[in-house]
Structures are given as structure tokens and as C-alpha cells.
Design a protein around this motif. Structure first.
Motif, PDB file in Angstrom:
ATOM      1  N   GLU A  66      10.220  -2.857   4.619  1.00  0.00           N
ATOM      2  CA  GLU A  66       9.765  -4.197   4.290  1.00  0.00           C
ATOM      3  C   GLU A  66       9.939  -4.442   2.797  1.00  0.00           C
ATOM      4  N   SER A  67      10.352  -5.649   2.456  1.00  0.00           N
ATOM      5  CA  SER A  67      10.536  -6.005   1.052  1.00  0.00           C
ATOM      6  C   SER A  67       9.638  -7.190   0.732  1.00  0.00           C
ATOM      7  N   TYR A  68       8.487  -6.899   0.155  1.00  0.00           N
ATOM      8  CA  TYR A  68       7.610  -7.974  -0.285  1.00  0.00           C
ATOM      9  C   TYR A  68       7.097  -7.630  -1.671  1.00  0.00           C
ATOM     10  N   THR A  70       4.207  -7.677  -3.681  1.00  0.00           N
ATOM     11  CA  THR A  70       2.924  -7.385  -4.292  1.00  0.00           C
ATOM     12  C   THR A  70       3.099  -6.418  -5.458  1.00  0.00           C
ATOM     13  N   ASN A 229       1.279 -12.485  -9.759  1.00  0.00           N
ATOM     14  CA  ASN A 229       0.803 -11.881  -8.516  1.00  0.00           C
ATOM     15  C   ASN A 229      -0.678 -12.203  -8.357  1.00  0.00           C
ATOM     16  N   THR A 265       4.417 -17.839   2.645  1.00  0.00           N
ATOM     17  CA  THR A 265       4.756 -16.587   1.954  1.00  0.00           C
ATOM     18  C   THR A 265       3.547 -15.689   1.753  1.00  0.00           C
ATOM     19  N   ILE A 267       0.671 -13.042   2.446  1.00  0.00           N
ATOM     20  CA  ILE A 267       0.589 -11.828   3.270  1.00  0.00           C
ATOM     21  C   ILE A 267      -0.883 -11.503   3.481  1.00  0.00           C
TER      22      ILE A 267
END
Length: 373
Positions: A66-68, A70, A229, A265, A267
């Protein structure tokens, strides 16, 4: 470096039909290892073992990583571990120093400063913030540079006890199948009644740290130039549609961050931890756990990635020092170095979660005033 890599190639063997995997085909005098999980802890462990000359396979249950985005806080001690693994420079190329942040009330009044300056004075280097994809990319790049190790995706194990290697490392997260198979179910996943929503806004706020309210809190950190963030922790029943209302009236830029980030977007994840603490991170002279598989914690201290990196480097260093024939001793040394330390961090994070999410914020805020120099 604390250990050297020997040999340039290693075989990965063949997969069995049901996803339970056999010993690597290479006859490697330094031993064979299977790392289950390709997150931060798993990739770092694979790098350390490969640098020590071991034949390594990495099995990942997902079809792709997974590419997110945070942000991870990387403490100086974890930075040193990455240096020893050969990844420090790649980290610093994409990370930002984190030097100034505060704890605030919902009206914006500062209650305390986070101890970032003290950390930097003591360590001689600042805390760093890096987007998760950048850290994963750096680890994958180093693993590729070392050669001989491929991440094998889509490997959902039906029974990790069938893995045939000198060393099996469970780096498969809070719901670790390796932990369940080899350590039983006495220690299990526990929810704390809070969910977190995270996102990245396309502007810099210049105001960083956490704001603590009644049973909820909101955090902001830099992550990349021009981006912020953020994370919002609320009671578990709070839906995405209710999130903006939950922070209505809080000081700027909290409502603005939520308003200017596309909810598509965001999460969501449930805050959980491992309880009770495991009596050991190793068993059977050949099984070891690292990261969340060993000590999953709430994110309140921001130490999840750091403890995983410290685990990985310590395990690889111990294995390198003792060799294949001394593997049981190596695992005992790893457990002695990391278990109590990691579990203290996990306990501290869970305790802080209770303190931050209290429904008596006036008393909490008064205590902060008394405890802060």
C-alpha cells in the motif's frame, strides 16, 4: 557497519500451491531466513539479514504494498539503526526535521512544548518526519541493491508452522499469523474505543503538534514542502460525515485542514494494541517477532515505526554476531535487548492515550501546567 554482507546471490526456492513456502534452495553457510511481512519492520529485517550473508525470502500477503502518505516520526535512535542498515542517507534525502511543536487546548492556548529541542540536544540530530511511501521505497531500494531477495506478494499463509528455514521472522503486523501459530492466543488484539482518521492537506500550516479536547484530539505535522499531515482521533462511533462537526469551533487551522482535504482521501483505522504483553519475542530457537507482531501499540507516542526499525536492526545484528549455529543464543540476545524496552514504549503510549482522551479535560490541562517546567 555492525555486520557485513557475504555473497552476492541467494535462491528463493519454489512456492507450494497453498502459499506455505519451503526452504530456500541455496546452501548458505550463514543460514536461511523467511521474513513474513513486507512492512517497515519486515523490509528492515530482510536488509539486515542479507547484509549478514543470510539467504532471505520475504513473503507478503497483499498483492502489492500500500502506498499512502501518513508521516512517520523517526527518532535519532531509529535513524542510527537505519544508518547501520545502510538506509540513513536515503531517509535524510526525503525527510524533514521536526524541531518545534506544541500541545494546545481547543481554543489554541499552548499547554506545553513537545520535547523536540531536548531530543536534538541530547542526540546531536533532530527528530525527522518522513512520508511512509518514501521510507518504504528507501528500504525496497536497499534490498534491491543488495540483491538476491525478492518480495513475494500474494503469499497468505494457511499455516506458518510449515515454513522450513533456519529462522522465521514474524513481521506481519498486529494480526500476526506467525504470532498466533507459535505463541498462542493469550496475547491478542484489543481495541481502545478510539478511531483515527488521517489525511494530508495541500498547504503548510506552520502550527504543529497536538490539540487535546474532550475525549478527542487532533494532530498536525509537516510531511513534505507545501503539505501538512494531520490525524484526528475520535470515539469509535464517529463517522466520516461527522468528523468535521466533531472539530467545529477548534482553533485555526484545525477546521481548515479538514475542510480543505478531500474526504475520499482520508484513511480510517481503529486504535488497537496487543494485550497482555508477550512473555518473549522469540520461541523454539528459530522463531522471532518484530514490530507490531511483537508489541502493537497505540500511536500516541509516535514510536511504531521506530520500534520496528530498532527490533529489525537488533535482530539482524544478533544473528550476525552468533551465526547460524548460534541462532538460539542470538534470539535470546535479541529478546533481552528489545523486549522490555519495546514493551515500556507500548505501555507508555497506551497510558498517554488514556490521559489524552479523558472526559475531564480541565483536570488534565491543569496537571500539564503543574508538570511542565
Amino acid at each position: 557497519m555492525a555486520y557485513d554482507r557475504h555473497g552476492e546471490n541467494s535462491g528463493n526456492g519454489e512456492n507450494s500451491e497453498n502459499g506455505d513456502n519451503g526452504r530456500s534452495g541455496e546452501n548458505n553457510e550463514n543460514g536461511t531466513a523467511v521474513v513474513v511481512g513486507a512492512g517497515v519492520g519486515g523490509l528492515a529485517t530482510a536488509i539486515g539479514l542479507r547484509r549478514a550473508g543470510w539467504s532471505v525470502r520475504v513473503l507478503e500477503g497483499r498483492a502489492a504494498l500500500e502506498s499512502y502518505g501518513t508521516a512517520f516520526g523517526i527518532h535519532p535512535t531509529a535513524q542510527s539503526a537505519l544508518d547501520r542498515l545502510g538506509v540513513g542517507e536515503a531517509l535524510r534525502a526525503r525527510a524533514l526535521p521536526y524541531r518545534r511543536a506544541h500541545i494546545r487546548r481547543t481554543d489554541g492556548r499552548v499547554l506545553a512544548a513537545l520535547p523536540l529541542e531536548r531530543v536534538e540536544r541530547k542526540a546531536g540530530r533532530p527528530e525527522l518526519l518522513v512520508a511512509r511511501p518514501h521510507l518504504i521505497d528507501a528500504l525496497l531500494a536497499e534490498l534491491g541493491r543488495l540483491g538476491g531477495v525478492d518480495v513475494e506478494y500474494g503469499q497468505r499463509l494457511s499455516d506458518p508452522r510449515t515454513l522450513d528455514a533456519d529462522l522465521v521472522v514474524g513481521a506481519d503486523g498486529i494480526n500476526s499469523v506467525v504470532r498466533t501459530a507459535h505463541f498462542g492466543t493469550r496475547s491478542g488484539v484489543r481495541a481502545v474505543g478510539t478511531v483515527a482518521w488521517i489525511g494530508i492537506a495541500g498547504f503548510e500550516t506552520g502550527i504543529y503538534g497536538e490539540t487535546w479536547g474532550d475525549g478527542r484530539f487532533f494532530g498536525m505535522t509537516p510531511v513534505e514542502p507545501g503539505r501538512t499531515n494531520w490525524y484526528a482521533a475520535v470515539p469509535e462511533a464517529t463517522t466520516a460525515g461527522e468528523l468535521r462537526a466533531a472539530f467545529e469551533g477548534w482553533h485555526d487551522p484545525v477546521p481548515r485542514l479538514l475542510a480543505e482535504t478531500d474526504p475520499a482521501t482520508w484513511i480510517r483505522y481503529e486504535m488497537r494494541h496487543l494485550h497482555p504483553a508477550l512473555p518473549a519475542f522469540v520461541t523454539a530457537g528459530r522463531i522471532a517477532l518484530v514490530g507490531d507482531a511483537a508489541h502493537a501499540m497505540t500511536p500516541n507516542l509516535g514510536q511504531g515505526a521506530c520500534t520496528a526499525l530498532l527490533d529489525a536492526e537488533a535482530l539482524a545484528r544478533a544473528v550476525a554476531a552468533h551465526g547460524r549455529t548460534g541462532l538460539p543464543a542470538a534470539l535470546r540476545a535479541y529478546d533481552a535487548e528489545r523486549r522490555r524496552s519495546a514493551q515500556r514504549v507500548a505501555l507508555g503510549s497506551r497510558t498517554l492515550h488514556r490521559f489524552v482522551t479523558t472526559r475531564r479535560p480541565a483536570l488534565r490541562d491543569a496537571l500539564i501546567g503543574l508538570l511542565t517546567p
